[in-house]
Design a protein around this motif. Structure first.
Motif, PDB file in Angstrom:
ATOM      1  N   ARG A   1      -6.376 -20.570 -12.109  1.00  0.00           N
ATOM      2  CA  ARG A   1      -7.739 -20.010 -12.203  1.00  0.00           C
ATOM      3  C   ARG A   1      -8.091 -19.600 -13.621  1.00  0.00           C
ATOM      4  O   ARG A   1      -9.247 -19.376 -13.950  1.00  0.00           O
ATOM      5  N   TRP A   2      -7.088 -19.462 -14.493  1.00  0.00           N
ATOM      6  CA  TRP A   2      -7.334 -19.067 -15.891  1.00  0.00           C
ATOM      7  C   TRP A   2      -7.388 -20.282 -16.825  1.00  0.00           C
ATOM      8  O   TRP A   2      -7.414 -20.113 -18.044  1.00  0.00           O
ATOM      9  N   SER A   3      -7.379 -21.492 -16.267  1.00  0.00           N
ATOM     10  CA  SER A   3      -7.255 -22.712 -17.104  1.00  0.00           C
ATOM     11  C   SER A   3      -8.227 -22.743 -18.264  1.00  0.00           C
ATOM     12  O   SER A   3      -7.854 -23.100 -19.389  1.00  0.00           O
ATOM     13  N   ASN A   4      -9.478 -22.395 -17.993  1.00  0.00           N
ATOM     14  CA  ASN A   4     -10.486 -22.487 -19.060  1.00  0.00           C
ATOM     15  C   ASN A   4     -10.340 -21.348 -20.071  1.00  0.00           C
ATOM     16  O   ASN A   4     -10.513 -21.567 -21.267  1.00  0.00           O
ATOM     17  N   ASP A   5      -9.987 -20.168 -19.600  1.00  0.00           N
ATOM     18  CA  ASP A   5      -9.784 -19.040 -20.531  1.00  0.00           C
ATOM     19  C   ASP A   5      -8.654 -19.360 -21.500  1.00  0.00           C
ATOM     20  O   ASP A   5      -8.684 -18.975 -22.670  1.00  0.00           O
ATOM     21  N   THR A   6      -7.630 -20.042 -21.004  1.00  0.00           N
ATOM     22  CA  THR A   6      -6.447 -20.306 -21.826  1.00  0.00           C
ATOM     23  C   THR A   6      -6.785 -21.164 -23.038  1.00  0.00           C
ATOM     24  O   THR A   6      -6.268 -20.933 -24.127  1.00  0.00           O
ATOM     25  N   VAL A   7      -7.666 -22.146 -22.855  1.00  0.00           N
ATOM     26  CA  VAL A   7      -7.943 -23.070 -23.971  1.00  0.00           C
ATOM     27  C   VAL A   7      -9.275 -22.782 -24.659  1.00  0.00           C
ATOM     28  O   VAL A   7      -9.510 -23.247 -25.776  1.00  0.00           O
ATOM     29  N   GLY A   8     -10.149 -22.011 -24.011  1.00  0.00           N
ATOM     30  CA  GLY A   8     -11.460 -21.718 -24.594  1.00  0.00           C
ATOM     31  C   GLY A   8     -12.201 -23.000 -24.936  1.00  0.00           C
ATOM     32  O   GLY A   8     -12.157 -23.975 -24.188  1.00  0.00           O
ATOM     33  N   SER A   9     -12.835 -23.003 -26.103  1.00  0.00           N
ATOM     34  CA  SER A   9     -13.648 -24.178 -26.462  1.00  0.00           C
ATOM     35  C   SER A   9     -12.808 -25.261 -27.161  1.00  0.00           C
ATOM     36  O   SER A   9     -13.324 -26.307 -27.547  1.00  0.00           O
ATOM     37  N   ALA A  10     -11.494 -25.022 -27.295  1.00  0.00           N
ATOM     38  CA  ALA A  10     -10.654 -26.022 -27.979  1.00  0.00           C
ATOM     39  C   ALA A  10     -10.447 -27.273 -27.121  1.00  0.00           C
ATOM     40  O   ALA A  10     -10.066 -28.319 -27.635  1.00  0.00           O
ATOM     41  N   ALA A  11     -10.697 -27.161 -25.799  1.00  0.00           N
ATOM     42  CA  ALA A  11     -10.581 -28.333 -24.916  1.00  0.00           C
ATOM     43  C   ALA A  11     -11.773 -28.311 -23.965  1.00  0.00           C
ATOM     44  O   ALA A  11     -12.260 -27.235 -23.608  1.00  0.00           O
ATOM     45  N   PRO A  12     -12.232 -29.502 -23.541  1.00  0.00           N
ATOM     46  CA  PRO A  12     -13.314 -29.524 -22.562  1.00  0.00           C
ATOM     47  C   PRO A  12     -12.887 -28.765 -21.297  1.00  0.00           C
ATOM     48  O   PRO A  12     -11.749 -28.905 -20.847  1.00  0.00           O
TER      49      PRO A  12
ATOM     50  N   LEU B   1     -14.860 -24.748 -12.504  1.00  0.00           N
ATOM     51  CA  LEU B   1     -14.125 -24.232 -11.337  1.00  0.00           C
ATOM     52  C   LEU B   1     -15.101 -23.508 -10.409  1.00  0.00           C
ATOM     53  O   LEU B   1     -16.098 -22.953 -10.854  1.00  0.00           O
ATOM     54  N   ALA B   2     -14.797 -23.532  -9.126  1.00  0.00           N
ATOM     55  CA  ALA B   2     -15.590 -22.792  -8.129  1.00  0.00           C
ATOM     56  C   ALA B   2     -14.627 -21.912  -7.347  1.00  0.00           C
ATOM     57  O   ALA B   2     -14.311 -22.177  -6.178  1.00  0.00           O
ATOM     58  N   PRO B   3     -14.120 -20.874  -8.002  1.00  0.00           N
ATOM     59  CA  PRO B   3     -13.077 -20.065  -7.366  1.00  0.00           C
ATOM     60  C   PRO B   3     -13.612 -19.248  -6.203  1.00  0.00           C
ATOM     61  O   PRO B   3     -14.789 -18.891  -6.180  1.00  0.00           O
ATOM     62  N   THR B   4     -12.755 -18.992  -5.217  1.00  0.00           N
ATOM     63  CA  THR B   4     -13.141 -18.114  -4.105  1.00  0.00           C
ATOM     64  C   THR B   4     -12.106 -16.995  -3.995  1.00  0.00           C
ATOM     65  O   THR B   4     -10.958 -17.141  -4.439  1.00  0.00           O
ATOM     66  N   VAL B   5     -12.532 -15.903  -3.380  1.00  0.00           N
ATOM     67  CA  VAL B   5     -11.657 -14.739  -3.241  1.00  0.00           C
ATOM     68  C   VAL B   5     -10.810 -14.891  -1.979  1.00  0.00           C
ATOM     69  O   VAL B   5     -11.307 -15.307  -0.932  1.00  0.00           O
TER      70      VAL B   5
ATOM     71  N   ARG C   1      -8.712 -18.068  -5.686  1.00  0.00           N
ATOM     72  CA  ARG C   1      -8.174 -19.430  -5.527  1.00  0.00           C
ATOM     73  C   ARG C   1      -8.629 -20.297  -6.708  1.00  0.00           C
ATOM     74  O   ARG C   1      -9.824 -20.311  -7.027  1.00  0.00           O
ATOM     75  N   PRO C   2      -7.699 -21.050  -7.320  1.00  0.00           N
ATOM     76  CA  PRO C   2      -8.095 -21.925  -8.442  1.00  0.00           C
ATOM     77  C   PRO C   2      -8.661 -23.241  -7.906  1.00  0.00           C
ATOM     78  O   PRO C   2      -7.904 -24.164  -7.614  1.00  0.00           O
ATOM     79  N   ILE C   3      -9.974 -23.344  -7.795  1.00  0.00           N
ATOM     80  CA  ILE C   3     -10.551 -24.532  -7.151  1.00  0.00           C
ATOM     81  C   ILE C   3     -11.517 -25.249  -8.099  1.00  0.00           C
ATOM     82  O   ILE C   3     -12.542 -24.694  -8.475  1.00  0.00           O
TER      83      ILE C   3
ATOM     84  N   TYR D   1      -3.116 -33.617 -24.331  1.00  0.00           N
ATOM     85  CA  TYR D   1      -3.424 -32.439 -23.520  1.00  0.00           C
ATOM     86  C   TYR D   1      -3.555 -32.920 -22.079  1.00  0.00           C
ATOM     87  O   TYR D   1      -4.250 -33.916 -21.821  1.00  0.00           O
ATOM     88  N   TYR D   2      -2.879 -32.230 -21.154  1.00  0.00           N
ATOM     89  CA  TYR D   2      -2.848 -32.665 -19.749  1.00  0.00           C
ATOM     90  C   TYR D   2      -3.142 -31.424 -18.908  1.00  0.00           C
ATOM     91  O   TYR D   2      -2.547 -30.360 -19.117  1.00  0.00           O
ATOM     92  N   LEU D   3      -4.070 -31.554 -17.970  1.00  0.00           N
ATOM     93  CA  LEU D   3      -4.501 -30.412 -17.160  1.00  0.00           C
ATOM     94  C   LEU D   3      -4.008 -30.581 -15.718  1.00  0.00           C
ATOM     95  O   LEU D   3      -4.048 -31.689 -15.163  1.00  0.00           O
ATOM     96  N   MET D   4      -3.569 -29.479 -15.124  1.00  0.00           N
ATOM     97  CA  MET D   4      -3.172 -29.515 -13.699  1.00  0.00           C
ATOM     98  C   MET D   4      -3.739 -28.260 -13.038  1.00  0.00           C
ATOM     99  O   MET D   4      -3.155 -27.187 -13.145  1.00  0.00           O
ATOM    100  N   VAL D   5      -4.897 -28.397 -12.386  1.00  0.00           N
ATOM    101  CA  VAL D   5      -5.475 -27.242 -11.694  1.00  0.00           C
ATOM    102  C   VAL D   5      -5.899 -27.672 -10.291  1.00  0.00           C
ATOM    103  O   VAL D   5      -6.542 -28.703 -10.114  1.00  0.00           O
TER     104      VAL D   5
END
Ligand SMILES: Cc1cc2nc3c(=O)[nH]c(=O)nc-3n(C[C@H](O)[C@H](O)[C@H](O)COP(=O)(O)OP(=O)(O)OC[C@H]3O[C@@H](n4cnc5c(N)ncnc54)[C@H](O)[C@@H]3O)c2cc1C
Length: 366
Positions: free
Chosen positions: A204-215, A219-223, A306-308, A325-329
């Motif tokens: 769920r933190w995937s985008n925070d981790t890379v910020g604007s350095a990667a596209p 995410l549409a996370p749910t509680v 949930r990381p969705i 760079y390889y993403l797994m979410v």
């Protein structure tokens, strides 16, 4: 030797780290908290392909179930995985939908059958028959559940035995990128880690981790809200899904409870505690199914996100616009992790394009 950084040590990061280390890569896992300290530590973790559509996503989840079962041959014992099966009954308005689902699953060769109340009580004698009424009962013998933190620890330990390095309490604050290529990561404390490839497994933190350095993949996370009993006098051995609540064993006689409608009543910001009304309500619901456990109060309540990915499906693979760079979410990570770890490692080490992942590429969002 390929030098690879895996950021995030949940079920996904540890699975891919293990497979990469087995394939001979030099792997460093960087984790902000502890192994399994994120979403994996607060998950219902039912291993299944039960409600998974479209067909390619169903197949991916079946591959996950098979991969969990197959780990037994590799590890000798898999105390983290419990393939006890799942029992399901529904309220009358949902009977037609349940029947259609069972028919679809049968046509896709999924293990499912209808059982009667007598058979259910042979499987789970502590369930009160009145709680079921005359509802049809579906039985999924190959479903199960995972202890995700135990699993993640086992995968990480196996990776370390093969030479992988683990750094916990190391929060990554940014990606080092030059000329359209990822070169490594930078920690919050200012340390730099260089690598040939960075794999982002921060859920769920995937985008925070890379910020604007990667596209960023939208995410549409749910509680998700889970409640835990103390050890109770009930011999439940399976995942049970009912219109009253869902539950499963959680070790030493404890039961873990989930009820979809309760998710919307909490947020991570307000926090949760076992004394809250919603937790008491879930345990009261459980006692309607298992009257022999009363009186009982919640022992714990937990909430997480949930990381969705936005379309509900996994996002696994390279991200356009940034090489190395390889993403797994993904949601359903408890089910999918051993299969995704093996597939991703195969792609990274052997340069293959796994056809099972064709519909789940991050590129579909760009
Ligand atoms: C309530 C609930 C019920 C669920 N039920 C099921 C189910 O029944 N079946 C199923 O298959 N799945 C289920 N899931 C989904 C499943 O739990 C997740 O898909 C899975 O845990 C995701 O694992 P992960 O490794 O991707 O993420 P995580 O476990 O969150 O791991 C990511 C890791 O990254 C770390 N991290 C974050 N930011 C940084 C950073 N900047 N630097 C370094 N490290 C960082 C975190 O600390 C964390 O340890 C459920 C989820 C929830 C919340």
């Amino acid at each position: 030797m390929t030098k690879i950084i895996v950021v995030g040590a949940g079920v996904i990061g540890t699975s891919v780290a293990y497979r990469l280390a087995r394939a001979g890569a030099k792997v460093t896992v960087l984790e902000a908290t502890r192994v399994g300290g994120g979403t994996s530590g607060i998950s219902f973790a039912w291993t299944n392909a039960n409600n998974k559509t479209p067909r390619a996503y169903f197949d991916l989840n079946v591959a996950g179930m098979r991969a969990h079962a197959a780990l037994k041959d590799e590890f000798g014992a898999t105390p983290w995985w419990h393939g006890g099966g799942r029992i399901e009954w529904r309220d009358q308005p949902e009977w037609a939908g349940q029947k259609a689902k069972v028919e679809r699953l049968k046509s896709w060769d999924y293990a499912v059958d209808w059982i009667d109340r007598k058979q259910l009580l042979e499987l789970e004698p502590d369930i009160a028959p009145e709680a079921i009424g005359d509802a049809p009962i579906a039985w999924y013998p190959n479903d199960g559940w995972l202890d995700p933190v135990v699993y993640a620890h086992a995968m990480m330990s196996a990776a370390q035995r093969l030479g992988a390095t683990l750094r916990t309490q190391t929060r990554i604050a940014g990606l080092i990128a030059e000329g359209g290529k990822a070169k490594g990561v930078r920690s919050e404390r200012g340390e730099t880690f260089h690598a040939d490839l960075v794999i982002n497994c921060t859920g769920r933190w995937s985008n925070d981790t890379v910020g604007s350095a990667a596209p960023n993949v939208p995410l549409a996370p749910t509680v998700g809200f889970l409640v835990f009993t103390p050890p109770v006098p009930a011999g439940i051995q399976r995942v049970v899904a009912s219109p009253i609540c869902d539950f499963r064993p959680d070790g030493a006689g404890r039961l873990m409870l989930h009820w979809g409608s309760a998710d919307a009543t909490v947020t991570p910001e307000i926090g949760v505690n076992p004394g809250m009304e919603q937790a008491a309500d879930l345990v009261e619901r459980l006692t309607r199914i298992l009257p022999g456990i009363a009186p009982v109060k919640p022992e714990a309540a937990r909430v997480t996100i949930r990381p969705i990915p936005k379309d509900g499906l996994s996002a696994i693979g390279p991200v356009p616009g940034l090489e190395n760079y390889y993403l797994m979410v993904t949601h359903s990570g408890a089910t999918l992790s051993p299969a995704l770890g093996a597939m991703a490692a195969d792609e990274i080490i052997n340069g293959r394009q796994r056809p099972e992942l064709a519909d789940f590429r991050p590129s579909r969002f760009f």
